[in-house]
Write a protein that holds these residues in place. Structure first.
Motif, PDB file in Angstrom:
ATOM      1  N   PRO A 195      46.016  38.862  40.782  1.00 14.20           N
ATOM      2  CA  PRO A 195      44.846  38.696  41.646  1.00 14.20           C
ATOM      3  C   PRO A 195      44.340  40.028  42.199  1.00 14.20           C
ATOM      4  CG  PRO A 195      46.836  38.075  42.812  1.00 14.20           C
ATOM      5  CD  PRO A 195      47.238  38.309  41.386  1.00 14.20           C
TER       6      PRO A 195
ATOM      7  N   THR B  27      49.976  33.969  46.327  1.00 13.92           N
ATOM      8  CA  THR B  27      49.186  33.532  45.189  1.00 13.92           C
ATOM      9  C   THR B  27      50.052  32.742  44.225  1.00 13.92           C
ATOM     10  OG1 THR B  27      47.767  35.482  45.336  1.00 13.92           O
ATOM     11  CG2 THR B  27      47.729  34.265  43.265  1.00 13.92           C
TER      12      THR B  27
ATOM     13  N   ASP C 288      40.396  39.592  47.188  1.00 14.13           N
ATOM     14  CA  ASP C 288      40.655  38.298  47.825  1.00 14.13           C
ATOM     15  C   ASP C 288      40.633  38.410  49.345  1.00 14.13           C
ATOM     16  OD1 ASP C 288      40.903  37.087  45.405  1.00 14.13           O
ATOM     17  OD2 ASP C 288      43.088  36.906  45.437  1.00 14.13           O
TER      18      ASP C 288
END
Length: 283
Positions: free
Chosen positions: A225, A272, A229
């Protein structure tokens, strides 16, 4: 209230009429039996005083019950809050520092009943507006240059088809009695295949601070990721998005765990789960 007063007045009048009849009957009977003896007259006089005292006390009790009933209706029969201004308490209503509120949030885990907002709290519309902004920012982070998610959905179509909910609750610490009011808000979209894309957020009831965000986008959540984010939550917390570069990332069996230190020393955590969801929280 006028109807209640008329009803009480009618009840008192009927009771007084009956008592007068009873007193007249008792008086006539007593008078017929009283002889010329002084002790008899004294005895009946005391009996009359005692009976009169009881009657007066009974009437006063009824009167007090009526007054308290009216006062109770006036105080509690309202579906609203009233503002009380304390002139000598300047600044007493200001929110606590974010570090203190985060500590209270971390220790208060018992959720109370849904409730209405107080005058100094954010409205439901404010909460929904903020969760919409978080949802839009997050979707665009996961989309390509054409505004399309990895799973093929258009971000604009997802936004148009999304629904929003929000409710306000107090969270408690059962040991210390501390509590914090939090808006639980959610944006969700029914995607193809029966899946539901959603963003759930816990929002401060008085500031724009966000305590947690959970994003469920399934295959759009990749194995590696991006630090982007953090952008929606950092923006809401009024932090520089550049501090995301200082994050410490740790690999786990199901994804990654990331820790980011904010300007006031608070920690922002991201967990995550690849192919499922991302969870960010203050702690």
């Amino acid at each position: 209230m006028k109807r209640l007063m008329n009803k009480l007045a009618g009840s008192f009048k009927l009771l007084w009429t009956r008592l007068r009849k009873i007193v007249r009957i008792l008086y006539k009977r007593a008078r017929a039996r009283i002889d010329t003896d002084r002790s008899s007259r004294s005895r009946f006089a005391y009996l009359g005083l005692s009976f009169g005292t009881v009657v007066v006390a009974f009437l006063l009790v009824l009167l007090n019950m009526g007054v308290f009933s009216i006062a109770e209706r006036t105080l509690y029969d309202k579906e609203r809050y009233e503002n009380v201004e304390i002139l000598s308490a300047e600044g007493i209503a200001d929110p606590l520092s974010r570090a203190m509120r985060v500590e209270i949030y971390r220790t208060c885990t018992v959720e109370g009943e849904k409730r209405a907002t107080l005058p100094d709290e954010r409205s439901r519309d404010d909460a929904i507006e903020q969760v919409y902004a978080l949802w839009e920012q997050t979707l665009r982070l996961y989309a390509d240059e054409k505004g399309t998610l990895k799973t093929g959905e258009s971000v604009d179509r997802v936004l148009r088809g999304s629904k929003y909910t929000a409710h306000l609750s107090d969270f408690y610490n059962e040991e210390t009695g501390a509590k914090i009011a939090i808006w639980g808000a959610q944006a969700y979209y029914n995607a193809s295949g029966g899946r539901v894309y959603c963003l759930s957020a816990e929002l401060d009831s008085r500031t724009t601070d966000v305590y947690s965000i959970t994003v469920s986008l399934y295959e759009n959540i990749t194995e590696n990721p991006s630090l982007d984010d953090f952008t929606p939550m950092l923006t809401a917390l009024k932090e520089s998005t550049s501090i995301a570069n200082t994050a410490i990332v740790t690999q786990t069996g199901s994804g990654t765990e990331t820790v980011l230190t904010l300007s006031d020393g608070s920690k922002l955590y991201r967990t995550t789960q690849t192919g499922l969801q991302t969870y960010l929280t203050l702690g």
